[in-house]
Design a protein around this motif. Structure first.
Motif: not given
Length: 364
Positions: A19, A56-57, A52-54, A15, A46, A10, A49-50
């Motif tokens: 994805q 959780q995706y 966590k986003a991917i 993202f 930062e 990440p 956060a990146n």
């Protein structure tokens, strides 16, 4: 059940790129994600956060993510061995310890209330896993994963790969290792000439890397270390990983008849149980094709390890028997040469044993 994995980074990818990559991998049956925080030093908030986003995706697609850390990274983030809430919030399934502690801390981490797996670096060797188990580790939250080695000639030797992996299988722990492809475009470090676990993988095609790790019978999960490998390579790994029996790649010789190709490539072979030091014998074809002619063809006067041969009409009751040469011996005009096991795959013969089934396929 063994799982297939991909890697994402990440801190070096968008993202949208990750994805799309995970969508493709999920469609092919990949279930694991490897990612790393080892190289992350700037903009920590930062970056987290990146991640966590991917992660959780990926969870929405059914992936299980293992995140690579070491004591220095844990210290920077302020994480204690007895509190893995940070990783639970990220959504990871496993925390991989590239470097470890004393054994006590690792055991304590396995007792976390979130049931996050603690993934130990198998390549460290020594009696590290024994020490962790001595401290009462929760085996159900403990797995092992080898390193990958971007530097040529720095990967693990066969004996070390097998011996260290066996230490983990002794405790019935899930193990993992890495394969790689030149089509991968993103990795964690500035230099990489294939990020593989075993040195011999560096000269193997991607499917043979997978077959090699599977054939050891000591590696469960296989992960592609580079990110964004080609769609073709994602599929190649998936197909090789799902093969029900070991398939050996054969470079076809000249003037091989259609019948010989049928015997070689369309039959399920079994390594004969009353075995020889000189050859692997697959005897059933000589029964099935005993009434069909196999005309003698031009062949070498002697054979070498890895040669695939079939008894011809000069060989009486052995006509049609397929054999793979283990030690050199003389032909005596009894055999036709069908082909040779790809030189980088000959090592797979080390893992075939009497009564094992196997198949052959023509190397593209």
């Amino acid at each position: 059940m063994p799982k297939l994995g991909v890697s994402i980074y990440p801190s070096k990818s968008t993202f949208a790129e990750m994805q799309a990559y995970l969508d493709k991998a999920a469609a092919l049956g990949y279930q694991r994600i490897f990612t790393s925080m080892l190289e992350v030093r700037d903009s920590v908030d930062e970056t987290i956060a990146n991640f966590k986003a991917i992660i959780q995706y990926g969870n929405t697609l059914g992936f299980e993510t293992s995140i690579d850390v070491n004591p220095a990274v844990l210290h920077e983030i302020g994480i204690q061995a007895n509190d893995l809430a940070f990783f639970a919030d990220l959504g990871v399934a496993a925390v991989r310890l590239d470097e470890g502690f004393t054994g006590h801390e690792e055991a304590l981490m396995t007792q976390n209330p979130y049931n996050i797996n603690i993934e130990i670096n198998i390549s460290r060797g020594q009696h590290y896993i024994d020490m962790i188990m001595d401290f009462g580790a929760n085996r159900h939250n403990l797995t092992g994963c080898h390193n990958f080695y971007p530097q040529p000639y720095s990967g693990l030797g066969d004996d070390y790969l097998l011996s260290t992996s066996a230490q983990y299988k002794k405790y019935q722990l899930t193990t993992a290792a890495f394969v790689d492809s030149t089509s991968g475009s993103v990795g964690p470090w500035p230099f990489a000439n294939l990020m593989v676990t075993a040195e011999r993988e560096r000269t193997m095609d991607l499917a043979t890397q997978v077959r090699f790790l599977k054939a050891t019978n000591l590696i469960d999960d296989i992960i592609i270390s580079s990110s964004f490998v080609s769609d073709t390579d994602l599929e190649v790994v998936s197909v090789a990983f799902k093969e029900p029996t070991l398939s050996l790649p054969v470079v076809l010789a000249n003037n091989v008849s259609p019948l010989e190709q049928t015997i070689a490539f369309e039959e399920l072979h079994q390594y004969r149980g009353d075995f020889s030091d000189y050859m692997i014998r697959s005897s059933q074809p000589r029964v099935k094709y005993r009434d069909q002619a196999i005309n003698p063809t031009s062949a070498p006067t002697s054979f070498e390890r890895g040669d695939v041969i079939i008894g011809n009409d000069n060989f009486g009751q052995y006509k049609g028997e397929l054999q793979i040469v283990l030690q050199p011996f003389t032909n005596n005009e009894h055999y036709n040469l069908v082909g040779r096991i790809d030189p980088n795959a000959v090592v797979l013969l080390n893992f075939l044993h009497p009564w094992h089934n196997f198949t052959l396929h023509q190397q593209a």
